[in-house]
Design an enzyme around this catalytic site. Structure first.
Site, PDB file in Angstrom:
ATOM      1  N   ASP A  49      -6.622  12.904 -25.403  1.00 45.01           N
ATOM      2  CA  ASP A  49      -6.645  11.525 -24.916  1.00 45.01           C
ATOM      3  C   ASP A  49      -6.020  10.655 -25.995  1.00 45.01           C
ATOM      4  O   ASP A  49      -6.637  10.389 -27.029  1.00 45.01           O
ATOM      5  CB  ASP A  49      -8.097  11.126 -24.639  1.00 45.01           C
ATOM      6  N   LYS A  60      -2.267  -0.190 -24.986  1.00 45.88           N
ATOM      7  CA  LYS A  60      -2.678  -0.287 -26.392  1.00 45.88           C
ATOM      8  C   LYS A  60      -1.406  -0.224 -27.267  1.00 45.88           C
ATOM      9  O   LYS A  60      -0.557  -1.080 -27.105  1.00 45.88           O
ATOM     10  CB  LYS A  60      -3.729   0.781 -26.683  1.00 45.88           C
ATOM     11  N   TYR A  75       0.841  -1.199   0.000  1.00 42.75           N
ATOM     12  CA  TYR A  75       0.000   0.000   0.000  1.00 42.75           C
ATOM     13  C   TYR A  75       0.872   1.243   0.000  1.00 42.75           C
ATOM     14  O   TYR A  75       1.830   1.318   0.767  1.00 42.75           O
ATOM     15  CB  TYR A  75      -0.912   0.015   1.241  1.00 42.75           C
ATOM     16  N   THR A 125      -4.039   5.357 -21.942  1.00 44.09           N
ATOM     17  CA  THR A 125      -3.879   4.031 -21.368  1.00 44.09           C
ATOM     18  C   THR A 125      -2.414   3.653 -21.572  1.00 44.09           C
ATOM     19  O   THR A 125      -1.661   4.349 -22.263  1.00 44.09           O
ATOM     20  CB  THR A 125      -4.735   2.977 -22.109  1.00 44.09           C
ATOM     21  N   ARG A 144      -1.923  -3.235 -18.323  1.00 43.61           N
ATOM     22  CA  ARG A 144      -3.202  -2.536 -18.311  1.00 43.61           C
ATOM     23  C   ARG A 144      -3.146  -1.423 -17.261  1.00 43.61           C
ATOM     24  O   ARG A 144      -3.034  -1.706 -16.068  1.00 43.61           O
ATOM     25  CB  ARG A 144      -4.288  -3.560 -17.953  1.00 43.61           C
ATOM     26  N   GLU A 202      -0.558   4.820  -0.554  1.00 45.92           N
ATOM     27  CA  GLU A 202      -1.382   6.009  -0.808  1.00 45.92           C
ATOM     28  C   GLU A 202      -0.531   7.271  -0.679  1.00 45.92           C
ATOM     29  O   GLU A 202       0.272   7.403   0.242  1.00 45.92           O
ATOM     30  CB  GLU A 202      -2.548   6.057   0.183  1.00 45.92           C
TER      31      GLU A 202
HETATM   32  C1  LIG Z   1      -9.387   2.664 -24.419  1.00 46.24           C
HETATM   33  C2  LIG Z   1      -9.722   4.106 -24.254  1.00 46.24           C
HETATM   34  C3  LIG Z   1      -9.949   4.663 -22.987  1.00 46.24           C
HETATM   35  C4  LIG Z   1     -10.216   3.854 -21.748  1.00 46.24           C
HETATM   36  O1  LIG Z   1      -9.351   2.951 -21.339  1.00 46.24           O
HETATM   37  P1  LIG Z   1      -9.724   1.797 -20.305  1.00 46.24           P
HETATM   38  O2  LIG Z   1      -8.387   1.382 -19.868  1.00 46.24           O
HETATM   39  O3  LIG Z   1     -10.485   0.773 -21.081  1.00 46.24           O
HETATM   40  O4  LIG Z   1     -10.539   2.395 -19.206  1.00 46.24           O
HETATM   41  C5  LIG Z   1     -10.098   6.023 -22.894  1.00 46.24           C
HETATM   42  N1  LIG Z   1     -10.046   6.813 -23.979  1.00 46.24           N
HETATM   43  C6  LIG Z   1      -9.866   6.313 -25.213  1.00 46.24           C
HETATM   44  C7  LIG Z   1      -9.812   7.250 -26.373  1.00 46.24           C
HETATM   45  C8  LIG Z   1      -9.711   4.950 -25.392  1.00 46.24           C
HETATM   46  O5  LIG Z   1      -9.568   4.451 -26.623  1.00 46.24           O
END
Ligand SMILES: *Cc1c(COP(=O)(O)O)cnc(C)c1O
Length: 425
Positions: free
Chosen positions: A208, A237, A53, A234, A243, A55
């Site tokens: 994003d 990807k 932990y 994220t 993850r 925090e």
């Molecule tokens: C995949 C994605 C997310 C969210 O990611 P998670 O890890 O699934 O919560 C946010 N924004 C965009 C543009 C995405 O493609």
């Protein structure tokens, strides 16, 4: 006596993991948001760091025993700053703050709302049906329920984001927060144009880059660094980490972002994930990562072109990035049965709405296909041509079980020649 292994403790889960390893080895992973984390990334995420932990932030924690955890988090942050700061149009690493604690992409985006908005504020993002993400204000998401969401779309003529519409809507609705980010959009985003609009109306501009962060690192997609106020992503990807989620911001927003993540939204960070992110950042800084990202885009272009030649309706006619959207209705089938037939053939994609889709989201007209994972296996243009042929045969003969089984065998055979990173069979 040695401690019991997973197999000894829980044979059922051990077998399911074996089964998934085999499935991932034998099938073509074409889901645009997926990839294969390396064995090194997985070793970090499967470590004792999961026990701790912590925090708070480095040197400002609420529990003792952070001698090692602080170093892990600081290393992850330093590597990410260097990597993404180098892509900045202005400011570089100097004006960059990084938070690696968000549990995933969606919580990272929530932290942006928490840092800059109050419930009821106007926010703008690309609508989900046009390729935007749920967390950019879609009606079923908390972001569409707690904020007044004004979605923008794509043009009817060419299915590209209409910056004139974005500007018009922004001037009319005066958003507090303007998102640029996509989840099913095959073209480049013009971050400078979004910045100019945000400046005109006094909005915070958030980029994003969940899907494209690996491409941004490698210079295969323009960078929002030095342009956006905040960048979220994220880590699993195109970035090919574990993850997780991360937030970058200008230093003036550091306190607001950090407070929003903890204690605003989360408790203890997932330190095993932080370590995996640090490993992924090290891998993304290797000389081999740039050619990898370049090959993702080249493969996507090749596959899109091959599918066009087979008579598929590819949205916008092609792609600039790692993914493509295909309207399969001209082949006499809808997106969902097409995706299901492909899955039976070992070609794993997802059904997806296409812009202005006359069909419902649960039964849309299209499929989405991405090349990050097959490129991680070392597949190239000739494999993309083979793949296009299989996709055409499966989608055009979705009820021919014998043909689909035959193709599944061919897919397995090809995949066995391209072992995936991190997968043990
Ligand atoms: C995949 C994605 C997310 C969210 O990611 P998670 O890890 O699934 O919560 C946010 N924004 C965009 C543009 C995405 O493609």
């Amino acid at each position: 006596m040695a401690e019991a292994t997973l197999r000894e403790t829980d044979a059922e889960i051990a077998k399911l993991i074996d089964d998934e390893n085999r499935r991932e080895h034998e099938t073509m992973r074409l889901i645009a948001s997926e990839n294969y984390a390396s064995a090194a990334v997985m070793a970090a995420t499967g470590s004792c760091l999961t026990n701790k932990y912590s925090e708070g932030y480095a040197h400002k924690r609420y529990y003792e025993g952070q001698q090692v955890i602080d170093q892990v988090e600081e290393l992850a942050i330093a590597r990410l700053k260097k990597l993404f700061g180098a892509t900045a149009a202005a400011g570089g690493e100097e004006d960059l703050h990084v938070n690696v604690q968000p549990y995933s992409g969606s919580p990272a985006n929530l932290a942006v709302y928490m840092a800059f908005c109050k419930p009821g504020d106007v926010i703008m993002g690309l609508g989900l049906p046009a390729g935007g993400h749920l967390t950019h204000g879609h009606s079923v998401s908390i972001t569409g329920k707690f904020f007044k969401s004004v979605p923008y779309g794509v043009r009817r003529e060419d299915h590209r984001i209409d910056m004139d519409e974005v500007r018009k809507l922004a001037k009319e609705h005066q958003p507090k927060l303007l998102w640029a980010g996509t989840t099913a959009y095959p073209r480049t985003l013009d971050f400078k144009a979004f910045r100019a609009i945000a400046d005109e109306v006094g909005a915070i501009f958030a980029a994003d880059i969940a899907h494209i962060s690996g491409l941004v690192v490698a210079g295969e997609h323009p960078s929002p660094f030095g342009i956006a106020d905040v960048v979220t992503s994220t880590t699993h990807k195109t970035f090919r980490g574990p993850r997780g989620g991360m937030i970058f911001c200008k230093k003036m927003h550091a306190a607001a972002i950090d407070k929003a993540v903890f204690p605003g939204l989360q408790g203890g960070p997932h330190n095993h994930t932080t370590a995996g992110i640090a490993v992924a950042a090290k891998e993304a800084a290797l000389p081999s990562f740039k050619p990898y990202a370049k090959a993702i885009v080249e493969n996507a272009k090749e596959l899109a072109q091959a599918l066009v030649e087979k008579g598929f309706a590819v949205t916008t006619g092609g792609t600039d990035n790692h993914l493509m959207l295909i309207d399969v209705t001209s082949k006499g089938i809808a997106g969902k049965p097409a995706a299901q037939a492909l899955d039976r053939a070992g070609i794993v994609a997802n059904y997806n709405s296409v812009p202005f889709d006359p069909r419902k989201p649960f039964d849309p007209s299209g499929i989405r296909i991405g090349t990050p994972a097959v490129t991680s296996r070392g597949m190239g243009k000739s494999e993309m041509r083979t793949l296009a042929g299989w996709i055409d045969r499966v989608v055009s003969n979705a009820s021919n079980a014998a043909l689909i089984e035959k193709i599944a065998g061919e897919v397995r055979e090809l995949c066995s020649g391209f072992p995936a990173p991190g997968i043990r069979v």
